[in-house]
Design an enzyme around this catalytic site. Structure first.
Site, PDB file in Angstrom:
ATOM      1  N   GLY A   8       0.839  -1.220   0.000  1.00  0.00           N
ATOM      2  CA  GLY A   8       0.000   0.000   0.000  1.00  0.00           C
ATOM      3  C   GLY A   8       0.858   1.248   0.000  1.00  0.00           C
ATOM      4  N   GLY A  11      -0.409   4.735  -1.477  1.00  0.00           N
ATOM      5  CA  GLY A  11      -1.621   5.372  -0.962  1.00  0.00           C
ATOM      6  C   GLY A  11      -1.340   6.535  -0.017  1.00  0.00           C
ATOM      7  N   LEU A  12      -2.394   6.993   0.648  1.00  0.00           N
ATOM      8  CA  LEU A  12      -2.306   8.137   1.571  1.00  0.00           C
ATOM      9  C   LEU A  12      -1.214   7.928   2.632  1.00  0.00           C
ATOM     10  CD1 LEU A  12      -3.518  10.684   3.090  1.00  0.00           C
ATOM     11  CD2 LEU A  12      -5.157   9.089   4.124  1.00  0.00           C
ATOM     12  N   GLY A  14       1.056   5.402   2.778  1.00  0.00           N
ATOM     13  CA  GLY A  14       2.316   4.984   2.152  1.00  0.00           C
ATOM     14  C   GLY A  14       3.138   6.180   1.693  1.00  0.00           C
ATOM     15  N   TYR A 136     -15.492  -4.724   5.915  1.00  0.00           N
ATOM     16  CA  TYR A 136     -14.155  -4.181   6.214  1.00  0.00           C
ATOM     17  C   TYR A 136     -13.762  -4.532   7.650  1.00  0.00           C
ATOM     18  CZ  TYR A 136     -10.760  -0.278   6.917  1.00  0.00           C
ATOM     19  OH  TYR A 136      -9.671   0.509   7.206  1.00  0.00           O
ATOM     20  N   LYS A 140     -10.613  -6.820   8.952  1.00  0.00           N
ATOM     21  CA  LYS A 140      -9.534  -6.181   9.714  1.00  0.00           C
ATOM     22  C   LYS A 140      -9.347  -6.841  11.077  1.00  0.00           C
ATOM     23  CE  LYS A 140      -7.937  -2.695   7.185  1.00  0.00           C
ATOM     24  NZ  LYS A 140      -6.519  -2.560   6.831  1.00  0.00           N
ATOM     25  N   CYS A 164      -7.067   6.298  14.051  1.00  0.00           N
ATOM     26  CA  CYS A 164      -8.370   6.940  13.883  1.00  0.00           C
ATOM     27  C   CYS A 164      -8.470   7.397  12.424  1.00  0.00           C
ATOM     28  CB  CYS A 164      -8.505   8.109  14.857  1.00  0.00           C
ATOM     29  SG  CYS A 164      -7.191   9.344  14.699  1.00  0.00           S
ATOM     30  N   ILE A 166      -7.844   9.197   9.039  1.00  0.00           N
ATOM     31  CA  ILE A 166      -6.570   9.763   8.559  1.00  0.00           C
ATOM     32  C   ILE A 166      -6.857  10.721   7.400  1.00  0.00           C
ATOM     33  CG2 ILE A 166      -4.247   9.165   7.727  1.00  0.00           C
ATOM     34  CD1 ILE A 166      -5.026   6.178   8.463  1.00  0.00           C
ATOM     35  N   ARG A 215     -15.611  12.724  15.196  1.00  0.00           N
ATOM     36  CA  ARG A 215     -14.479  11.922  14.711  1.00  0.00           C
ATOM     37  C   ARG A 215     -13.171  12.473  15.261  1.00  0.00           C
ATOM     38  NH1 ARG A 215     -18.201   9.304  13.429  1.00  0.00           N
ATOM     39  NH2 ARG A 215     -18.789   8.422  11.405  1.00  0.00           N
TER      40      ARG A 215
HETATM   41  P1  NAP Z   1      -5.367   4.327   0.210  1.00  0.00           P
HETATM   42  O1  NAP Z   1      -4.850   5.689   0.064  1.00  0.00           O
HETATM   43  O2  NAP Z   1      -6.686   3.965  -0.402  1.00  0.00           O
HETATM   44  O3  NAP Z   1      -4.258   3.338  -0.311  1.00  0.00           O
HETATM   45  C1  NAP Z   1      -4.521   1.956  -0.401  1.00  0.00           C
HETATM   46  C2  NAP Z   1      -3.254   1.288  -0.845  1.00  0.00           C
HETATM   47  O4  NAP Z   1      -3.515  -0.128  -0.956  1.00  0.00           O
HETATM   48  C3  NAP Z   1      -2.764   1.769  -2.213  1.00  0.00           C
HETATM   49  O5  NAP Z   1      -1.352   1.814  -2.196  1.00  0.00           O
HETATM   50  C4  NAP Z   1      -3.247   0.667  -3.149  1.00  0.00           C
HETATM   51  O6  NAP Z   1      -2.432   0.510  -4.300  1.00  0.00           O
HETATM   52  C5  NAP Z   1      -3.095  -0.539  -2.245  1.00  0.00           C
HETATM   53  N1  NAP Z   1      -3.930  -1.660  -2.672  1.00  0.00           N
HETATM   54  C6  NAP Z   1      -5.288  -1.703  -2.712  1.00  0.00           C
HETATM   55  N2  NAP Z   1      -5.681  -2.894  -3.216  1.00  0.00           N
HETATM   56  C7  NAP Z   1      -4.542  -3.590  -3.510  1.00  0.00           C
HETATM   57  C8  NAP Z   1      -4.288  -4.864  -4.060  1.00  0.00           C
HETATM   58  N3  NAP Z   1      -5.283  -5.700  -4.418  1.00  0.00           N
HETATM   59  N4  NAP Z   1      -3.003  -5.248  -4.239  1.00  0.00           N
HETATM   60  C9  NAP Z   1      -1.992  -4.419  -3.888  1.00  0.00           C
HETATM   61  N5  NAP Z   1      -2.157  -3.221  -3.343  1.00  0.00           N
HETATM   62  C10 NAP Z   1      -3.432  -2.800  -3.158  1.00  0.00           C
HETATM   63  O7  NAP Z   1      -5.502   3.897   1.746  1.00  0.00           O
HETATM   64  P2  NAP Z   1      -4.843   4.553   3.044  1.00  0.00           P
HETATM   65  O8  NAP Z   1      -5.829   5.535   3.549  1.00  0.00           O
HETATM   66  O9  NAP Z   1      -3.436   4.916   2.779  1.00  0.00           O
HETATM   67  O10 NAP Z   1      -4.907   3.305   4.041  1.00  0.00           O
HETATM   68  C11 NAP Z   1      -3.747   2.640   4.504  1.00  0.00           C
HETATM   69  C12 NAP Z   1      -4.141   1.694   5.615  1.00  0.00           C
HETATM   70  O11 NAP Z   1      -4.697   2.451   6.704  1.00  0.00           O
HETATM   71  C13 NAP Z   1      -5.218   0.687   5.212  1.00  0.00           C
HETATM   72  O12 NAP Z   1      -4.894  -0.578   5.731  1.00  0.00           O
HETATM   73  C14 NAP Z   1      -6.495   1.228   5.842  1.00  0.00           C
HETATM   74  O13 NAP Z   1      -7.404   0.202   6.126  1.00  0.00           O
HETATM   75  C15 NAP Z   1      -5.954   1.895   7.087  1.00  0.00           C
HETATM   76  N6  NAP Z   1      -6.770   2.996   7.641  1.00  0.00           N
HETATM   77  C16 NAP Z   1      -7.123   4.059   6.848  1.00  0.00           C
HETATM   78  C17 NAP Z   1      -7.875   5.097   7.398  1.00  0.00           C
HETATM   79  C18 NAP Z   1      -8.244   6.334   6.600  1.00  0.00           C
HETATM   80  O14 NAP Z   1      -8.963   7.213   7.147  1.00  0.00           O
HETATM   81  N7  NAP Z   1      -7.800   6.476   5.368  1.00  0.00           N
HETATM   82  C19 NAP Z   1      -8.248   5.044   8.757  1.00  0.00           C
HETATM   83  C20 NAP Z   1      -7.850   3.952   9.536  1.00  0.00           C
HETATM   84  C21 NAP Z   1      -7.107   2.935   8.965  1.00  0.00           C
HETATM   85  P3  NAP Z   1      -2.658   1.379  -5.676  1.00  0.00           P
HETATM   86  O15 NAP Z   1      -3.081   2.748  -5.260  1.00  0.00           O
HETATM   87  O16 NAP Z   1      -1.304   1.338  -6.308  1.00  0.00           O
HETATM   88  O17 NAP Z   1      -3.729   0.691  -6.432  1.00  0.00           O
HETATM   89  P1  GDP Z   2     -16.356   6.976   8.730  1.00  0.00           P
HETATM   90  O1  GDP Z   2     -15.614   7.896   9.639  1.00  0.00           O
HETATM   91  O2  GDP Z   2     -15.773   5.609   8.665  1.00  0.00           O
HETATM   92  O3  GDP Z   2     -17.824   6.966   9.031  1.00  0.00           O
HETATM   93  O4  GDP Z   2     -16.228   7.467   7.231  1.00  0.00           O
HETATM   94  P2  GDP Z   2     -16.139   8.876   6.487  1.00  0.00           P
HETATM   95  O5  GDP Z   2     -14.792   9.405   6.527  1.00  0.00           O
HETATM   96  O6  GDP Z   2     -16.737   8.588   5.145  1.00  0.00           O
HETATM   97  O7  GDP Z   2     -17.044   9.916   7.325  1.00  0.00           O
HETATM   98  C1  GDP Z   2     -18.421   9.782   7.275  1.00  0.00           C
HETATM   99  C2  GDP Z   2     -19.137  10.921   7.997  1.00  0.00           C
HETATM  100  O8  GDP Z   2     -18.927  12.156   7.312  1.00  0.00           O
HETATM  101  C3  GDP Z   2     -20.613  10.657   7.987  1.00  0.00           C
HETATM  102  O9  GDP Z   2     -21.214  11.274   9.109  1.00  0.00           O
HETATM  103  C4  GDP Z   2     -21.052  11.375   6.679  1.00  0.00           C
HETATM  104  O10 GDP Z   2     -22.440  11.689   6.680  1.00  0.00           O
HETATM  105  C5  GDP Z   2     -20.179  12.628   6.764  1.00  0.00           C
HETATM  106  N1  GDP Z   2     -19.907  13.289   5.477  1.00  0.00           N
HETATM  107  C6  GDP Z   2     -20.236  14.596   5.180  1.00  0.00           C
HETATM  108  N2  GDP Z   2     -19.855  14.920   3.938  1.00  0.00           N
HETATM  109  C7  GDP Z   2     -19.222  13.809   3.437  1.00  0.00           C
HETATM  110  C8  GDP Z   2     -18.562  13.544   2.192  1.00  0.00           C
HETATM  111  O11 GDP Z   2     -18.464  14.358   1.280  1.00  0.00           O
HETATM  112  N3  GDP Z   2     -18.028  12.289   2.039  1.00  0.00           N
HETATM  113  C9  GDP Z   2     -18.088  11.340   3.036  1.00  0.00           C
HETATM  114  N4  GDP Z   2     -17.505  10.135   2.837  1.00  0.00           N
HETATM  115  N5  GDP Z   2     -18.719  11.568   4.214  1.00  0.00           N
HETATM  116  C10 GDP Z   2     -19.267  12.779   4.410  1.00  0.00           C
END
Ligand code: NAP
Ligand code: GDP
Length: 321
Positions: A8, A11-12, A14, A136, A140, A164, A166, A215
């Protein structure tokens, strides 16, 4: 010499890790950031080929099917199956190839829906997750189960972090997929730039849902620093929550206000209560982190939002949207 493979890596999180590592450049560590172009990790043979090529001693496992509330609500089966496959392939291949440490990523949204607050690390498996993202969440949660099983059978130190929500540069801004912050950044940017003949004060930005859910948000660069600390210093199979303090929790409406301020948006914010709110709150305690790293200072939320909005404006052409 440590060889760290980041799944990953494109991604964000990474990209944030890559930025921090570029600055620190430790001489006894080599890092490789793999995206899905390197290997589709839902495919076991491709996963094995990547590990054989890179020969990692350590893994930060970020790769996952990831998305906001609305993407999860519509795709629970895919979230479950893709993440089960990716996680099993990465953990088992790491084990077979002798990796000494794997740090995987859970999330505070996988905790039980009906719970007491604040949530802590001992509560991951205490009850069903929120129905919006059960696919999901169960995938996880099984990372934690699998980490314990590798420890019981083989003494492996495979662990997990629980971030939390990100946000930061290189987020996923695709409207149908995105989390709230990149989703709002994308929509507000569009609103400001469309219909230039309309005065901005007459433009209306829609906050999905009531705006009332709470959040905790961590800036991706802060999370990257903490994950590197976990990789180097945290020696336990038990998960650790990586979150800002409880006092830093904000409402979704306050998020919209911070984004509007960063864009200097002069229009109105209205809530569309016909859209889902998702989980009302998932307030997590970072007491375990604070006990180990008492002096860590998180980047100010408004400042990090401003940097993220500016990154989006400056990198509009290459952003995932
Ligand atoms: P992201 O920006 O969507 O990036 C996802 C990454 O996973 C990308 O590098 C993508 O590769 C890779 N990926 C997806 N499917 C794949 C596959 N089949 N094979 C190989 N690589 C694959 O996600 P992120 O936000 O950085 O999340 C990173 C970690 O943090 C995840 O485990 C997520 O569950 C966890 N997390 C995220 C949040 C949040 O708010 N974003 C919150 C809590 C935990 P490509 O882009 O090259 O396709
Ligand atoms: P969660 O924290 O896992 O629930 O996921 P999200 O990051 O998608 O946040 C969802 C919360 O933000 C919910 O209360 C949605 O109703 C609110 N929300 C408001 N505007 C947006 C938007 O443009 N996109 C998303 N994904 N959620 C939104």
């Amino acid at each position: 010499m440590k060889k760290v493979l980041v799944t990953g890596g494109s991604g964000l999180v990474g990209k944030a890790l890559e930025a921090i590592i570029k600055e620190q450049a430790p001489s006894d560590e080599q890092w490789y950031f793999a995206g899905s172009k390197d290997a589709d990790l839902t495919n076991l043979a491709a996963t094995q080929t990547l590990f054989q090529r890179e020969q990692p001693t350590h893994v930060i496992h970020l790769a996952a099917m990831v998305g906001g509330l609305f993407h999860n609500m519509n795709n629970n089966l895919d979230f479950l199956r893709n993440n089960l496959l990716i996680n099993d392939h990465v953990l088992q291949t790491a084990h077979e190839q002798g990796c000494v440490k794997v740090v995987s990523c859970l999330s505070t949204c996988i905790f039980p829906d009906k719970t007491s607050y604040p949530i802590d690390e001992t509560m991951v498996h205490n009850g069903p997750p929120h129905p919006s993202n059960y696919g999901y969440s169960y995938a996880k949660r099984l990372i934690d189960v699998q980490n314990h099983a590798y420890h019981d059978k083989y003494g492996r130190q495979y662990t997990s972090v629980i971030p939390c929500n990100i946000f930061g540069p290189h987020d996923n801004y695709k409207p149908e997929v995105s989390h709230v912050i990149p989703g709002m950044i994308n929509r507000m940017h569009k609103l400001i730039n469309e219909e230039p003949e309309l005065p901005e004060s007459e433009k209306v930005f829609t906050v999905f849902g009531s705006g009332k859910p709470l959040r905790q948000f961590i800036y991706s660069l802060d999370l990257a620093e903490l994950m590197i600390w976990v990789l180097r210093n945290y020696e336990s199979v038990e998960p650790i929550i990586l979150s800002v303090d409880e006092a830093q929790e904000v409402t979704i409406y306050e998020v919209a206000e911070a984004i509007a301020k960063a864009f200097n948006f002069k229009g109105k914010l209205v809530c569309d209560t016909s859209k889902a709110d998702g989980q009302f709150k998932k307030t997590a305690s970072n007491a375990k982190l604070r006990s180990l790293l008492p002096n860590y200072t998180f980047t100010d939320f408004e400042k990090a939002i401003k940097t993220s909005v500016d990154w989006y404006k400056d990198n509009y052409d290459q952003a995932r949207k």
